[in-house]
Design a protein around this motif. Structure first.
Motif: not given
Length: 731
Positions: A403-431
């Protein structure tokens, strides 16, 4: 296969092979296994030879082949580690020892135990991956000959193969071995399902003719038009592979497509893309079914282009396109590192360094623990990968279902911890959105955001789960540390020690934790037991501090009553017990299912409700075992050693019956409790030379205490003297 045949097979790909070493190992293994047979009735040594042949077909080095020939000697014969080292050198002895330890792992136990065994599996892999290669070849041959096993054993081994060994072979890049292991296990676990698929194949072939030959010729024709020379192979997919697709997609066989697979082997990387263009020009590509593992290879070195097209008569077919070098790695996987060609280790630029591969694999699991570790190991082995892109065009590899959360933590733990949303191909999607190949992902963060407990239900990667758990743990850290300190204090006082800061810091270091605060936090959050901490610092003291003296072993008696352990049932700590009073003998302790209790069931005034102390008991409680052994040289000595290895002492041994091929004996062993008995009996049952094994319980008048018998010694649960008559042996 004779020693000369095996040596010749190895010399065919490795002319510099040490033929004398191969022959010596063959002769040694044959001599050690002499007289042993398999369930099929064949000489046992045919199995190690077959395992060696499998590894020779994989073009592996001499040491691996010799290990295969000797892999059961330490476990099943009189040979010892020192003998192997003296005869064949330290490296081969180390490899044989590694395979022996793997064989002794119980990989089908509870989930938590399985997780620990997976850790041991990866530790063995990190020491030398060839140990796993021998074990996989061993399992493959055992599965090929599994029909000679008992039905329940067939199912146990097949489930173990399906859950552990087949995905492990796939994770190591040996897809051919994974396919065969799965299909052999499928044949045992669901024979009706496999037969139905084979019948449908036969019917389909009768209706449509040889589709594989037709499509193979079509592909060759298209490549000839663009001037590309390549080898083209086609095959029907394995029954289990088709069955799995039917289950996953909930489709019937008639609606299932891509049941045929084709492989195109070219000379150069450039030609691979030329082949792809020719195929896509001739047939329509199926959207979402294209993967380029040449530009984005798998971690085990696998490179290939995969595409699915609507081929002849609209049938979907999968085509894999790769060079000869890529194909060698695809067949051998990580084992390609040891492959030989013309007497030298094959120089294949695509073969991965096993040490580097293992290191990358361990990184993914380093923070996972217990069942969480098991969950992620299985996920890594089973799942394919998804490749996503950052807004800057960098590639992020994730497991299927991420999921986008796995992606966020895959980049850096800090980004995963502070994640509030995600865009996939420019469109806002659920986490909780499942990512697909080729998607571009952008993470939206906010100051002050903290991980939520519900995120654990969303993420699939071990890194994300561990980071979320760590963050949640830190929120309650103060409370956990306070509770952990109290738990540690009680546990240390129990063995007469104090939980000082220095002691806790030492324990943390021994357990691989950064500091005592982390240790206390884990104690407080129930991620670690206080007993484990005490055992780490004082293993001997911890056990001795809890050991229950025989004089205090039985609870429920009046101060003037002295217990005596009955020889009829020989009750052990952990079993339900009852006391029966006898004139002049005090109280005799019986197991609740003892046959002798029938004689006093109409005298309830003599019955006393008893129970064992819950602490750790010393190994002083004698139990008689009836064993039927094969009458071979060295068998009895090995059985005695086996009992000793389980920390049980043999107090008496009596031969009951001798025959030319088997003999019966009674062995008295001193045990701690019923669990200790189970350990000893399990170890004995696993030995090939043990034909029968039973716990002996005496019956008849000689087993019952007499009213005029002498007084039992005071203080403790003592045994009664020798049995008057030899027990009746089972069988």
């Amino acid at each position: 296969m004779s020693a000369d045949d095996l040596a010749a097979r190895i010399a065919a790909y490795n002319p510099r092979s040490d033929g004398d070493l191969i022959r010596r190992a063959y002769a040694y293994g044959d001599r050690m296994h002499e007289g042993q047979t398999r369930h099929s009735g064949e000489p046992y040594f045919t199995h190690p030879v077959a395992v060696a042949a499998i590894l020779a077909d994989m073009r592996l080095d001499d040491d691996t082949i010799v290990t295969a020939l000797l892999h059961d000697t330490v476990e099943d014969t009189r040979a010892r580690y020192t003998d192997i080292a003296r005869e064949f050198g330290d490296e081969i002895a180390r490899l044989v020892d590694g395979v022996t330890k793997l064989t002794n792992l119980q990989l089908t136990s509870s989930e938590s135990k399985q997780a620990e065994n997976f850790r041991k599996l990866f530790m063995a892999m990190s020491e030398d991956l060839r140990v796993i290669l021998v074990k996989l070849a061993d399992r493959l041959h055992n599965m090929r000959t599994i029909r000679w096993q008992r039905p329940e054993k067939q199912k146990q081994k097949s489930r173990e193969t399906m859950d552990i060994y087949a995905p492990l072979a796939g994770r190591m890049g040996m897809q051919w071995m994974r396919d065969e292991l799965e299909d052999l296990a499928f044949q045992v676990l669901n024979p009706d399902g496999r037969r139905s698929i084979i019948r449908r194949f036969v019917t389909l072939q009768r209706e449509t003719g040889d589709v594989i030959e037709k499509i193979t010729n079509d592909i060759r024709h298209e490549l000839a038009k663009v001037g590309i020379e390549a080898e083209v192979f086609g095959r029907a997919k394995k029954p289990y592979s088709i069955w799995r697709k039917m289950q996953e997609k909930q489709l019937s066989f008639s609606r299932l497509s891509d049941i045929y697979g084709f492989r195109v082997i070219t000379g150069t990387e450039q030609e691979c893309y030329g082949v792809l263009g020719a195929i896509h020009q001739r047939w329509k590509a199926v959207p979402g079914r294209f993967k380029d593992y040449i530009s984005q290879p798998k971690s085990n070195g696998y490179r290939s282009i995969h595409t699915t097209v609507s081929g002849r008569d609209g049938k979907r077919v999968e085509v894999q396109i790769r060079t000869r070098e890529m194909h060698e790695v695809a067949e051998a996987g990580v084992a390609a590192h040891w492959s030989y060609r013309d007497g030298v280790r094959a120089e294949n630029r695509f073969a991965v360094d096993p040490a580097q591969w293992i290191s990358q694999l361990k990184e993914r699991f380093v923070e996972a623990e217990g069942e969480e570790f098991l969950e992620h190991v299985k996920l890594e082995m089973y799942s394919d990968q998804v490749f996503c892109f950052t807004p800057k065009g960098d590639v992020v590899k994730l497991p299927k279902g991420a999921t986008p959360l796995d992606y966020a933590y895959g980049i850096h733990t800090r980004i995963g911890d502070s994640c509030v949303g995600a865009k996939v191909d420019g469109v806002r999607v659920p986490l909780w959105t499942r990512l697909k190949n080729g998607q571009s992902v952008e993470i939206i963060t906010a100051e002050g955001q903290r991980p939520q407990s519900t995120w654990l239900e969303i993420v699939v990667t071990g890194r994300a789960k561990a980071a979320i758990r760590r963050s949640l743990r830190e929120e309650n850290r103060e409370r956990y540390i306070k509770l952990g300190r109290e738990l540690a204090r009680v546990a240390f006082e129990h063995v007469g020690k104090k939980a000082t800061d220095k002691a806790l810091a030492t324990a943390a270091r021994q357990l691989g934790l950064p500091h005592a605060g982390e240790l206390l936090a884990r104690l407080g959050s129930a991620e670690m037991s206080a007993r484990d901490v005490v055992d780490t610092l004082y293993p001997d003291l911890s056990r001795k501090g809890e050991e229950v003296a025989p004089s205090r072993a039985v609870l429920g008696l009046a101060p003037e009553q002295h217990p005596r352990r009955g020889t009829c049932c020989q009750p052990l700590p952990g079993e339900r017990i009852v006391g029966i009073t006898y004139r002049g003998q005090g109280v005799v302790v019986h197991a609740i299912d003892c046959p002798q209790l029938v004689a006093v069931e109409d005298q309830p005034d003599r019955w006393i409700d008893l129970h064992w102390h819950s602490g750790l008991h010393p190994a002083v409680y004698t139990v008689s075992l009836g064993i039927v052994l094969s009458n071979d040289a060295g068998v009895l000595g090995r059985i005695c050693t086996l009992i000793g290895e389980q920390k049980a002492n043999i107090s008496d041994l009596e031969f009951v019956d001798r025959k030319p091929d088997f003999y019966r004996l009674r062995v008295d062993v001193e045990l701690r409790d019923v669990e200790h008995l189970h350990m000893v009996m399990t170890a004995l049952e696993a030995d090939n030379d043990v034909a029968e094994l039973a716990r002996l319980r005496r019956s008849g008048p000689e087993a019952a205490p007499r009213e005029d018998a002498g007084t039992a010694p005071a203080g403790g649960v003592s045994g009664v003297g020798p049995v008057a008559a030899a027990p009746v042996m089972p069988g």
